[in-house]
Design an enzyme around this catalytic site. Structure first.
Site, mmCIF file in Angstrom:
data_model
loop_
_atom_site.group_PDB
_atom_site.id
_atom_site.type_symbol
_atom_site.label_atom_id
_atom_site.label_comp_id
_atom_site.label_asym_id
_atom_site.label_seq_id
_atom_site.Cartn_x
_atom_site.Cartn_y
_atom_site.Cartn_z
ATOM 1 N N CYS A 36 4.786 18.359 26.206
ATOM 2 C CA CYS A 36 5.217 19.013 24.971
ATOM 3 C C CYS A 36 4.363 18.563 23.777
ATOM 4 C CB CYS A 36 6.719 18.772 24.782
ATOM 5 S SG CYS A 36 7.493 20.107 23.880
ATOM 6 N N GLU B 262 11.007 14.825 32.231
ATOM 7 C CA GLU B 262 11.825 13.597 32.335
ATOM 8 C C GLU B 262 13.311 13.898 32.164
ATOM 9 O OE1 GLU B 262 10.248 14.591 29.735
ATOM 10 O OE2 GLU B 262 11.298 14.000 27.902
ATOM 11 N N HIS C 60 9.921 19.334 29.318
ATOM 12 C CA HIS C 60 10.265 17.908 29.423
ATOM 13 C C HIS C 60 10.665 17.562 30.864
ATOM 14 C CE1 HIS C 60 10.600 16.455 25.148
ATOM 15 N NE2 HIS C 60 10.465 17.758 24.959
ATOM 16 N N ILE D 31 12.088 22.296 24.707
ATOM 17 C CA ILE D 31 12.672 21.958 23.402
ATOM 18 C C ILE D 31 11.619 22.185 22.321
ATOM 19 C CG2 ILE D 31 13.794 20.164 22.013
ATOM 20 C CD1 ILE D 31 14.437 18.727 24.726
HETATM 21 N N1 GLN Z 1 7.712 21.165 18.335
HETATM 22 C C1 GLN Z 1 7.043 19.929 18.626
HETATM 23 C C2 GLN Z 1 5.631 19.894 18.031
HETATM 24 O O1 GLN Z 1 5.174 20.882 17.584
HETATM 25 C C3 GLN Z 1 6.992 19.654 20.119
HETATM 26 C C4 GLN Z 1 8.384 19.594 20.677
HETATM 27 C C5 GLN Z 1 8.587 18.635 21.805
HETATM 28 O O2 GLN Z 1 7.737 17.764 22.065
HETATM 29 N N2 GLN Z 1 9.723 18.751 22.455
HETATM 30 O O3 GLN Z 1 5.011 18.894 18.033
#
Ligand code: GLN
Length: 194
Positions: free
Chosen positions: A81, A174, A172, A136
């Site tokens: 992410c 994990e 994610h 997320i």
């Molecule tokens: N929205 C976050 C970003 O732009 C990433 C979200 C996450 O790591 N769950 O850095």
């Protein structure tokens, strides 16, 4: 006796503990990395999810960004992410600095407010059947370099990719009970260190 690798987890913010626990349960030595000098004897690193702008802020001190930049250009790295965003060659929405080691373009927060979290099960080329993925405020990979292998997708966009010693997920891994993605990273690290 096989070499037991030591894998760091960047612990500046975000979901670092769970990654470390999971890698330890798969047999790796782990280290929570809070300072640049802790990168010295590591075989590999996980850059976890969180907020990539906050990571960049924390990395401004003690030459952390430059030390980490050298590390990500030479060792196995797993970015999830926000970690995937930090590795990308190009970041949009809005543009921001990144290590540029992974030949992709990535759009931050690409699923909008209504859909900013989602759990999706999709096919994967990992052995063992479909993969549950927790997103997320996830980024979307909008361009893939030719050397990149796609291991899973969401609505046609890659969500789990590999470029040699680099592994990246826009979700994610994990947060589910499925250990296959971490196991794959461990296999990449084992291969690179033996
Ligand atoms: N929205 C976050 C970003 O732009 C990433 C979200 C996450 O790591 N769950 O850095």
């Amino acid at each position: 006796m096989p070499h037991i690798p030591t894998i760091g987890v960047l612990a500046l913010q975000g979901a670092f503990e769970v990654h470390a626990r999971r890698l330890a349960s798969l047999g790796a030595n782990t280290l929570l990395v809070r300072r640049p000098n802790q990168l010295t004897n590591l075989d590999a690193l996980v850059i976890p999810g969180g907020e990539s702008t906050t990571f960049l802020k924390h990395l401004e001190r003690e030459g952390f960004y430059d030390t980490l930049n050298t590390f990500v250009h030479t060792k196995p790295i797993f970015g999830t992410c926000a970690g995937c965003i930090l590795l990308a060659k190009e970041v949009t929405n809005p543009p921001q600095p990144s290590f540029g080691v992974l030949d992709i373009s990535v759009e931050r927060n690409a699923y909008g407010r209504q859909n900013d979290s989602a759990i999706i099960t999709a096919d994967t080329s990992l052995p063992g059947g479909p993969l549950e993925m927790v997103f997320i405020r996830a980024p979307r990979i909008t361009r893939l370099g030719s050397a990149i292998e796609t291991l899973a997708t969401r609505d046609g966009s890659p969500t789990l990719i590999r470029q040699g010693r680099l592994l990246a997920a826009t979700f994610h891994p994990e947060l589910t009970d499925d250990f296959r993605v971490h196991q794959l990273f461990l296999d990449i690290v084992q291969k690179a260190t033996t």
